[in-house]
Motif scaffolding. Structure first.
Motif, PDB file in Angstrom:
ATOM      1  N   LEU A 125      48.525   5.133  10.781  1.00 57.96           N
ATOM      2  CA  LEU A 125      49.053   3.998  11.650  1.00 57.96           C
ATOM      3  C   LEU A 125      49.024   4.346  12.678  1.00 57.96           C
ATOM      4  O   LEU A 125      48.958   3.401  13.947  1.00 57.96           O
ATOM      5  N   ARG A 126      49.434   5.502  13.569  1.00 58.66           N
ATOM      6  CA  ARG A 126      50.137   6.086  14.366  1.00 58.66           C
ATOM      7  C   ARG A 126      48.945   5.905  15.561  1.00 58.66           C
ATOM      8  O   ARG A 126      48.588   5.493  17.120  1.00 58.66           O
ATOM      9  N   VAL A 137      43.531   1.902   5.903  1.00 60.77           N
ATOM     10  CA  VAL A 137      44.324   1.497   4.437  1.00 60.77           C
ATOM     11  C   VAL A 137      45.349   2.539   4.349  1.00 60.77           C
ATOM     12  O   VAL A 137      45.097   3.924   3.727  1.00 60.77           O
ATOM     13  N   ALA A 138      46.208   2.348   3.936  1.00 53.58           N
ATOM     14  CA  ALA A 138      47.836   3.523   4.153  1.00 53.58           C
ATOM     15  C   ALA A 138      47.978   3.632   2.560  1.00 53.58           C
ATOM     16  O   ALA A 138      48.608   1.896   1.963  1.00 53.58           O
ATOM     17  N   LEU A 139      48.092   4.196   2.171  1.00 52.17           N
ATOM     18  CA  LEU A 139      48.300   4.958   0.558  1.00 52.17           C
ATOM     19  C   LEU A 139      50.163   4.899   0.429  1.00 52.17           C
ATOM     20  O   LEU A 139      50.077   6.510   0.932  1.00 52.17           O
ATOM     21  N   ALA A 140      50.724   4.774   0.114  1.00 54.19           N
ATOM     22  CA  ALA A 140      52.373   4.734   0.023  1.00 54.19           C
ATOM     23  C   ALA A 140      52.596   5.559   0.605  1.00 54.19           C
ATOM     24  O   ALA A 140      53.328   6.679   1.155  1.00 54.19           O
ATOM     25  N   PRO A 141      52.749   4.934   2.074  1.00 57.07           N
ATOM     26  CA  PRO A 141      52.478   5.753   3.743  1.00 57.07           C
ATOM     27  C   PRO A 141      54.396   6.023   3.216  1.00 57.07           C
ATOM     28  O   PRO A 141      55.055   5.374   3.683  1.00 57.07           O
ATOM     29  N   TRP A 142      53.586   6.659   4.970  1.00 56.84           N
ATOM     30  CA  TRP A 142      55.524   7.077   4.562  1.00 56.84           C
ATOM     31  C   TRP A 142      55.897   6.692   5.943  1.00 56.84           C
ATOM     32  O   TRP A 142      55.499   6.591   7.560  1.00 56.84           O
ATOM     33  N   CYS A 143      57.004   5.684   6.361  1.00 55.50           N
ATOM     34  CA  CYS A 143      57.265   4.625   7.497  1.00 55.50           C
ATOM     35  C   CYS A 143      58.943   4.290   8.074  1.00 55.50           C
ATOM     36  O   CYS A 143      59.274   3.852   6.999  1.00 55.50           O
ATOM     37  N   PRO A 144      58.611   5.801   8.751  1.00 61.42           N
ATOM     38  CA  PRO A 144      60.631   5.758   8.838  1.00 61.42           C
ATOM     39  C   PRO A 144      60.932   4.124   9.508  1.00 61.42           C
ATOM     40  O   PRO A 144      59.750   2.973  10.169  1.00 61.42           O
ATOM     41  N   ARG A 145      61.886   3.776   9.639  1.00 62.48           N
ATOM     42  CA  ARG A 145      61.810   2.357  10.284  1.00 62.48           C
ATOM     43  C   ARG A 145      62.023   2.495  11.571  1.00 62.48           C
ATOM     44  O   ARG A 145      61.619   1.358  12.214  1.00 62.48           O
ATOM     45  N   ASP A 146      62.209   3.060  12.680  1.00 67.63           N
ATOM     46  CA  ASP A 146      61.609   3.358  13.809  1.00 67.63           C
ATOM     47  C   ASP A 146      60.537   3.391  14.540  1.00 67.63           C
ATOM     48  O   ASP A 146      59.815   3.693  14.900  1.00 67.63           O
ATOM     49  N   PRO A 148      56.946   3.199  15.765  1.00 70.04           N
ATOM     50  CA  PRO A 148      56.374   2.053  16.474  1.00 70.04           C
ATOM     51  C   PRO A 148      54.544   1.259  15.658  1.00 70.04           C
ATOM     52  O   PRO A 148      54.334   1.318  14.972  1.00 70.04           O
ATOM     53  N   THR A 149      55.306  -0.378  15.952  1.00 69.56           N
ATOM     54  CA  THR A 149      53.892  -0.875  15.518  1.00 69.56           C
ATOM     55  C   THR A 149      53.355  -1.853  16.552  1.00 69.56           C
ATOM     56  O   THR A 149      52.107  -2.621  16.201  1.00 69.56           O
ATOM     57  N   GLU A 150      53.314  -2.001  17.863  1.00 67.18           N
ATOM     58  CA  GLU A 150      53.334  -2.708  18.894  1.00 67.18           C
ATOM     59  C   GLU A 150      51.923  -2.162  18.966  1.00 67.18           C
ATOM     60  O   GLU A 150      50.657  -3.084  18.953  1.00 67.18           O
ATOM     61  N   HIS A 151      51.403  -1.458  19.209  1.00 66.21           N
ATOM     62  CA  HIS A 151      49.897  -0.314  18.829  1.00 66.21           C
ATOM     63  C   HIS A 151      49.212  -1.123  18.033  1.00 66.21           C
ATOM     64  O   HIS A 151      47.666  -1.393  18.098  1.00 66.21           O
ATOM     65  N   ARG A 181      53.152  -7.167  11.527  1.00 71.01           N
ATOM     66  CA  ARG A 181      52.625  -8.737  11.306  1.00 71.01           C
ATOM     67  C   ARG A 181      53.319  -9.383  12.567  1.00 71.01           C
ATOM     68  O   ARG A 181      52.533  -9.899  13.254  1.00 71.01           O
ATOM     69  N   ASP A 182      54.490  -9.043  13.033  1.00 71.62           N
ATOM     70  CA  ASP A 182      55.395 -10.119  13.770  1.00 71.62           C
ATOM     71  C   ASP A 182      54.241  -9.557  15.957  1.00 71.62           C
ATOM     72  O   ASP A 182      54.358 -10.179  16.265  1.00 71.62           O
ATOM     73  N   HIS A 183      53.635  -8.412  15.913  1.00 73.53           N
ATOM     74  CA  HIS A 183      53.399  -7.664  16.536  1.00 73.53           C
ATOM     75  C   HIS A 183      52.085  -7.871  16.590  1.00 73.53           C
ATOM     76  O   HIS A 183      50.861  -7.459  17.986  1.00 73.53           O
ATOM     77  N   GLY A 184      51.405  -9.088  16.194  1.00 70.74           N
ATOM     78  CA  GLY A 184      50.298  -9.174  16.250  1.00 70.74           C
ATOM     79  C   GLY A 184      48.963  -8.619  15.176  1.00 70.74           C
ATOM     80  O   GLY A 184      47.559  -8.727  15.110  1.00 70.74           O
ATOM     81  N   ALA A 185      49.562  -7.678  13.929  1.00 70.30           N
ATOM     82  CA  ALA A 185      48.421  -7.355  13.282  1.00 70.30           C
ATOM     83  C   ALA A 185      47.528  -8.194  11.913  1.00 70.30           C
ATOM     84  O   ALA A 185      49.075  -9.016  11.686  1.00 70.30           O
ATOM     85  N   ARG A 186      47.343  -8.026  11.618  1.00 72.20           N
ATOM     86  CA  ARG A 186      46.969  -8.689  10.095  1.00 72.20           C
ATOM     87  C   ARG A 186      47.485  -8.137   9.121  1.00 72.20           C
ATOM     88  O   ARG A 186      46.302  -6.543   9.071  1.00 72.20           O
TER      89      ARG A 186
END
Length: 250
Positions: A125-126, A137-146, A148-151, A181-186
Motif C-alpha cells: 500500500l505504501r 490486493v492487501a491480505l490481512a494488512p497492517w494498517c496503523p491509523r496514521d 498515509p492514503t493520499e497517494h 476512498r475519501d482520497h480518491g482510491a477505488r
C-alpha cells in the motif's frame, strides 16, 4: 544501490526483486510481498515462513495467467533486507519501491498489481504511488491509523481480512479503506469469515480469490460483480467494505 544494516554500516548492494516467472515481453506483472515483524534489523532466515506462506498465492497467479490465451504475465517476489518494518525507516516499503523501480527498468511501463500480506500489505500500500501500479490486493494488512492514503488516488485497492484476526485488527483495515476512498482510491473490502491472520483457515479461498482479483485488475480475468460495484463507489460511502468471501470462489 547501497543499503545499510541495522547498525547503520554500509553493506553490499541488495536486489529486492526476485523473479518466479519472466516470459519474453510480458503484458503485465504481479509482485508478491510477504509479512514480517514490527521491528527486526536482521536479515530474514533462509527458511522464511512468511515467505513460504505466500508461495501458493504466487502459484495461483501463475496458473490463472497461464489459462489466458495470447497474454503473458511476469510474477516476482520482494526480498527484504530486514525482517522488520523498523519505524520511520519503513524498510519493507523501501524494498518494495526498489523492486518496482527494477521491474520498470527491466520490463518498461507494464501495469503492475501488488499482493501483500500483513507487513507486506502495508509495504504494498505504501509503495503503490509508483506510476505503473494499477492496484493492490492487501491480505490481512497492517494498517496503523496514521498510515498515509493520499497517494492512493486513482488506484484500485482490494482488502481481504479474516474476522478472527488477532494480530492486525480488521477495524483498522476498515478505517484505512474509508480514508483511502475519501482520497480518491477505488476500494473494495472482503471479510473472510472463520479465518485469522495466518491465512491457514480457508487457505484455498484466500489463494484463489487473491489471484483472481489481481488478474481482474490487470484485465487478465473478470472481477467479481460485487468487487466491481464496490470499486465504483466514491468518497463518503462505507458500503462494499465487508463483502463476505464466498467459499470455493473461482
Amino acid at each position: 544501490m547501497a543499503v545499510h544494516s541495522g547498525g547503520g554500516e554500509a553493506t553490499a548492494a541488495h536486489r529486492p526483486l526476485s523473479w518466479r516467472a519472466l516470459p519474453p515481453s510480458p503484458d503485465a506483472a504481479v509482485l508478491v510481498l510477504h509479512g514480517g515483524q514490527e521491528f527486526g534489523a536482521g536479515r530474514p532466515p533462509a527458511v522464511n515462513l512468511p515467505g513460504l506462506r505466500m508461495l501458493p498465492f504466487a502459484k495461483a497467479v501463475e496458473r490463472g495467467a497461464a489459462a489466458v490465451p495470447g497474454r503473458s504475465l511476469a510474477v516476482g517476489t520482494v526480498r527484504y533486507r530486514c525482517r522488520g518494518w523498523n519505524g520511520d525507516r519503513a524498510d519493507a516499503a523501501r524494498d518494495a519501491e526498489a523492486a518496482l523501480a527494477d521491474l520498470a527498468e527491466q520490463l518498461g511501463p507494464v501495469p503492475i498489481v501488488l499482493i501483500g500480506h500483513s507487513m507486506g500489505g502495508r509495504a504494498a500500500l505504501r509503495a503503490a504511488a509508483h506510476p505503473c501500479v494499477r492496484g493492490v490486493v492487501a491480505l490481512a494488512p497492517w494498517c496503523p491509523r496514521d498510515e498515509p492514503t493520499e497517494h492512493l488516488r486513482g488506484r484500485s485497492v482490494l482488502m481481504l481480512h479474516g474476522d478472527r484476526d488477532k494480530v492486525t485488527p480488521p477495524a483498522d483495515t476498515d478505517l484505512f479503506a474509508l480514508r483511502a476512498r475519501d482520497h480518491g482510491a477505488r476500494v473494495a473490502g472482503y471479510r473472510v469469515h472463520g479465518s485469522g491472520h495466518t491465512l491457514l483457515r480457508r487457505a484455498g479461498d484466500w489463494h484463489r480469490s487473491a489471484a483472481g482479483l489481481a488478474l481482474g485488475l490487470l484485465g487478465l480475468g473478470e472481477l467479481p460483480a460485487e468487487a466491481g460495484a464496490a470499486l465504483a463507489l466514491r468518497d463518503g460511502s462505507g458500503d462494499g467494505l465487508h463483502i463476505p468471501l464466498a467459499t470455493g470462489r473461482r
